[in-house]
Design a protein around this motif. Sequence first.
Motif, PDB file in Angstrom:
ATOM      1  N   GLN A  55       0.832  -1.198   0.000  1.00 11.24           N
ATOM      2  CA  GLN A  55       0.000   0.000   0.000  1.00 11.24           C
ATOM      3  C   GLN A  55       0.869   1.250   0.000  1.00 11.24           C
ATOM      4  OE1 GLN A  55      -2.599  -0.357   3.326  1.00 11.24           O
ATOM      5  NE2 GLN A  55      -3.912  -1.859   2.335  1.00 11.24           N
ATOM      6  N   LYS A  56       0.661   1.997  -1.015  1.00  9.44           N
ATOM      7  CA  LYS A  56       1.402   3.250  -1.088  1.00  9.44           C
ATOM      8  C   LYS A  56       0.451   4.409  -0.812  1.00  9.44           C
ATOM      9  CE  LYS A  56       4.873   1.615  -4.344  1.00  9.44           C
ATOM     10  NZ  LYS A  56       5.464   1.799  -5.690  1.00  9.44           N
ATOM     11  N   SER A  57       0.671   5.002   0.285  1.00  6.66           N
ATOM     12  CA  SER A  57      -0.188   6.127   0.635  1.00  6.66           C
ATOM     13  C   SER A  57       0.610   7.418   0.629  1.00  6.66           C
ATOM     14  CB  SER A  57      -0.818   5.903   2.007  1.00  6.66           C
ATOM     15  OG  SER A  57       0.178   5.835   2.982  1.00  6.66           O
ATOM     16  N   GLN A  58       0.130   8.288  -0.128  1.00  5.33           N
ATOM     17  CA  GLN A  58       0.833   9.576  -0.174  1.00  5.33           C
ATOM     18  C   GLN A  58       0.048  10.603   0.625  1.00  5.33           C
ATOM     19  OE1 GLN A  58       1.312  10.454  -4.274  1.00  5.33           O
ATOM     20  NE2 GLN A  58       3.006   9.054  -4.562  1.00  5.33           N
ATOM     21  N   LEU A  59       0.458  10.743   1.835  1.00  7.37           N
ATOM     22  CA  LEU A  59      -0.232  11.690   2.705  1.00  7.37           C
ATOM     23  C   LEU A  59       0.386  13.075   2.627  1.00  7.37           C
ATOM     24  CD1 LEU A  59      -0.855   9.459   5.833  1.00  7.37           C
ATOM     25  CD2 LEU A  59      -2.447  10.058   4.022  1.00  7.37           C
ATOM     26  N   LYS A  60       1.494  13.106   1.942  1.00  5.21           N
ATOM     27  CA  LYS A  60       2.165  14.385   1.842  1.00  5.21           C
ATOM     28  C   LYS A  60       1.495  15.244   0.775  1.00  5.21           C
ATOM     29  CE  LYS A  60       6.697  12.844   3.382  1.00  5.21           C
ATOM     30  NZ  LYS A  60       8.123  12.702   2.993  1.00  5.21           N
ATOM     31  N   THR A  61       1.229  16.411   1.156  1.00  2.72           N
ATOM     32  CA  THR A  61       0.629  17.327   0.195  1.00  2.72           C
ATOM     33  C   THR A  61       1.495  18.564   0.091  1.00  2.72           C
ATOM     34  OG1 THR A  61      -0.715  18.239   1.955  1.00  2.72           O
ATOM     35  CG2 THR A  61      -1.732  16.568   0.573  1.00  2.72           C
ATOM     36  N   ASN A  62       1.717  18.931  -1.099  1.00  6.74           N
ATOM     37  CA  ASN A  62       2.542  20.110  -1.299  1.00  6.74           C
ATOM     38  C   ASN A  62       1.789  21.370  -0.884  1.00  6.74           C
ATOM     39  OD1 ASN A  62       4.625  18.600  -2.348  1.00  6.74           O
ATOM     40  ND2 ASN A  62       3.782  18.662  -4.410  1.00  6.74           N
ATOM     41  N   GLN A  63       2.494  22.167  -0.167  1.00  4.22           N
ATOM     42  CA  GLN A  63       1.869  23.386   0.311  1.00  4.22           C
ATOM     43  C   GLN A  63       1.492  24.283  -0.869  1.00  4.22           C
ATOM     44  OE1 GLN A  63       1.347  23.494   3.501  1.00  4.22           O
ATOM     45  NE2 GLN A  63       0.223  25.421   3.531  1.00  4.22           N
ATOM     46  N   ALA A  64       2.252  24.178  -1.912  1.00  5.21           N
ATOM     47  CA  ALA A  64       2.000  25.017  -3.077  1.00  5.21           C
ATOM     48  C   ALA A  64       0.727  24.619  -3.787  1.00  5.21           C
ATOM     49  CB  ALA A  64       3.173  24.928  -4.037  1.00  5.21           C
ATOM     50  N   ALA A  65       0.321  23.379  -3.555  1.00  3.21           N
ATOM     51  CA  ALA A  65      -0.865  22.893  -4.231  1.00  3.21           C
ATOM     52  C   ALA A  65      -2.137  23.299  -3.495  1.00  3.21           C
ATOM     53  CB  ALA A  65      -0.813  21.390  -4.368  1.00  3.21           C
ATOM     54  N   MET A  66      -1.942  23.903  -2.348  1.00  4.68           N
ATOM     55  CA  MET A  66      -3.103  24.300  -1.570  1.00  4.68           C
ATOM     56  C   MET A  66      -3.473  25.751  -1.874  1.00  4.68           C
ATOM     57  SD  MET A  66      -3.384  22.163   1.705  1.00  4.68           S
ATOM     58  CE  MET A  66      -2.813  20.490   1.914  1.00  4.68           C
ATOM     59  N   ASP A  67      -4.476  25.883  -2.640  1.00  3.70           N
ATOM     60  CA  ASP A  67      -4.894  27.224  -3.030  1.00  3.70           C
ATOM     61  C   ASP A  67      -6.152  27.685  -2.309  1.00  3.70           C
ATOM     62  OD1 ASP A  67      -3.874  27.020  -6.499  1.00  3.70           O
ATOM     63  OD2 ASP A  67      -2.797  27.527  -4.686  1.00  3.70           O
ATOM     64  N   ILE A  68      -6.812  26.740  -1.718  1.00  6.25           N
ATOM     65  CA  ILE A  68      -8.067  27.083  -1.060  1.00  6.25           C
ATOM     66  C   ILE A  68      -7.888  27.007   0.450  1.00  6.25           C
ATOM     67  CG2 ILE A  68     -10.500  26.527  -0.862  1.00  6.25           C
ATOM     68  CD1 ILE A  68     -10.248  25.053  -3.533  1.00  6.25           C
ATOM     69  N   GLN A  69      -8.188  28.087   1.122  1.00  4.89           N
ATOM     70  CA  GLN A  69      -8.055  28.095   2.577  1.00  4.89           C
ATOM     71  C   GLN A  69      -9.345  28.589   3.217  1.00  4.89           C
ATOM     72  OE1 GLN A  69      -5.266  30.872   4.363  1.00  4.89           O
ATOM     73  NE2 GLN A  69      -4.816  29.423   5.996  1.00  4.89           N
ATOM     74  N   CYS A  70      -9.754  27.858   4.228  1.00 15.42           N
ATOM     75  CA  CYS A  70     -10.954  28.254   4.948  1.00 15.42           C
ATOM     76  C   CYS A  70     -10.638  29.479   5.809  1.00 15.42           C
ATOM     77  CB  CYS A  70     -11.450  27.102   5.820  1.00 15.42           C
ATOM     78  SG  CYS A  70     -12.866  27.536   6.856  1.00 15.42           S
ATOM     79  N   GLN A  71     -11.434  30.508   5.667  1.00 15.09           N
ATOM     80  CA  GLN A  71     -11.190  31.748   6.410  1.00 15.09           C
ATOM     81  C   GLN A  71     -11.596  31.613   7.867  1.00 15.09           C
ATOM     82  OE1 GLN A  71      -9.563  34.402   5.014  1.00 15.09           O
ATOM     83  NE2 GLN A  71      -9.321  32.888   3.397  1.00 15.09           N
ATOM     84  N   ILE A  72     -12.329  30.604   8.163  1.00 12.75           N
ATOM     85  CA  ILE A  72     -12.796  30.418   9.536  1.00 12.75           C
ATOM     86  C   ILE A  72     -11.769  29.661  10.370  1.00 12.75           C
ATOM     87  CG2 ILE A  72     -14.667  29.573  10.982  1.00 12.75           C
ATOM     88  CD1 ILE A  72     -15.453  31.781   9.037  1.00 12.75           C
ATOM     89  N   CYS A  73     -11.373  28.496   9.905  1.00 11.47           N
ATOM     90  CA  CYS A  73     -10.465  27.660  10.695  1.00 11.47           C
ATOM     91  C   CYS A  73      -9.075  27.561  10.059  1.00 11.47           C
ATOM     92  CB  CYS A  73     -11.051  26.276  10.896  1.00 11.47           C
ATOM     93  SG  CYS A  73     -11.191  25.312   9.372  1.00 11.47           S
ATOM     94  N   LYS A  74      -8.896  28.290   8.976  1.00  9.84           N
ATOM     95  CA  LYS A  74      -7.588  28.337   8.306  1.00  9.84           C
ATOM     96  C   LYS A  74      -7.151  26.994   7.768  1.00  9.84           C
ATOM     97  CE  LYS A  74      -7.405  32.636   9.263  1.00  9.84           C
ATOM     98  NZ  LYS A  74      -7.656  33.631   8.190  1.00  9.84           N
ATOM     99  N   ALA A  75      -8.075  26.123   7.615  1.00 11.01           N
ATOM    100  CA  ALA A  75      -7.740  24.825   7.035  1.00 11.01           C
ATOM    101  C   ALA A  75      -7.512  24.993   5.540  1.00 11.01           C
ATOM    102  CB  ALA A  75      -8.863  23.832   7.281  1.00 11.01           C
ATOM    103  N   THR A  76      -6.528  24.302   5.042  1.00  9.74           N
ATOM    104  CA  THR A  76      -6.214  24.421   3.624  1.00  9.74           C
ATOM    105  C   THR A  76      -6.720  23.217   2.847  1.00  9.74           C
ATOM    106  OG1 THR A  76      -4.039  23.495   4.079  1.00  9.74           O
ATOM    107  CG2 THR A  76      -4.203  25.887   3.958  1.00  9.74           C
ATOM    108  N   PHE A  77      -7.130  23.503   1.648  1.00  6.82           N
ATOM    109  CA  PHE A  77      -7.636  22.436   0.790  1.00  6.82           C
ATOM    110  C   PHE A  77      -6.930  22.497  -0.558  1.00  6.82           C
ATOM    111  CE2 PHE A  77     -10.850  23.273   3.874  1.00  6.82           C
ATOM    112  CZ  PHE A  77     -11.393  22.040   4.171  1.00  6.82           C
ATOM    113  N   LEU A  78      -6.841  21.359  -1.161  1.00  6.17           N
ATOM    114  CA  LEU A  78      -6.236  21.325  -2.485  1.00  6.17           C
ATOM    115  C   LEU A  78      -7.104  22.115  -3.457  1.00  6.17           C
ATOM    116  CD1 LEU A  78      -5.173  17.582  -2.663  1.00  6.17           C
ATOM    117  CD2 LEU A  78      -3.706  19.556  -2.420  1.00  6.17           C
TER     118      LEU A  78
END
Length: 81
Positions: free
Chosen positions: A25-48
Motif C-alpha cells: 500500500q502506497k499512501s501519499q499523505l504528503k501534500t505540497n503546500q504550493a498545491a493548496m490554493d483554497i483556505q478556509c477563512q474560519i479555521c484556516k484549514a487548507t484544501f487542495l
Amino acid sequence: MGGGNGAKAAQKRERNLKNAAGGAQKSQLKTNQAAMDIQCQICKATFLKTTREKALTEHATNKHTKTLPECFPTFQGDAPK
Ligand SMILES: [Zn+2]
C-alpha cells in the motif's frame, strides 16, 4: 490355511496454506503546500485547489454551519476542464 495380510493405508493430509499477501500500500499523505490554493477563512484549514465545491460546501456546513462563500470567499467554483 493361509494367513491374511492386512494392508494398512496411511493417509496423510498435507495442507499447504499459503498466504500470498503481496499487497503493497502506497499512501501519499504528503501534500505540497504550493498545491493548496483554497483556505478556509474560519479555521484556516487548507484544501487542495482540486477540491470540489461539494466538499468545500460540506466543510462549511458541517464544520461552521456557514455557507461556502463565508468560508471560502475566493473560491471560484469548480474549475472547468
Ligand atoms: Zn473551516
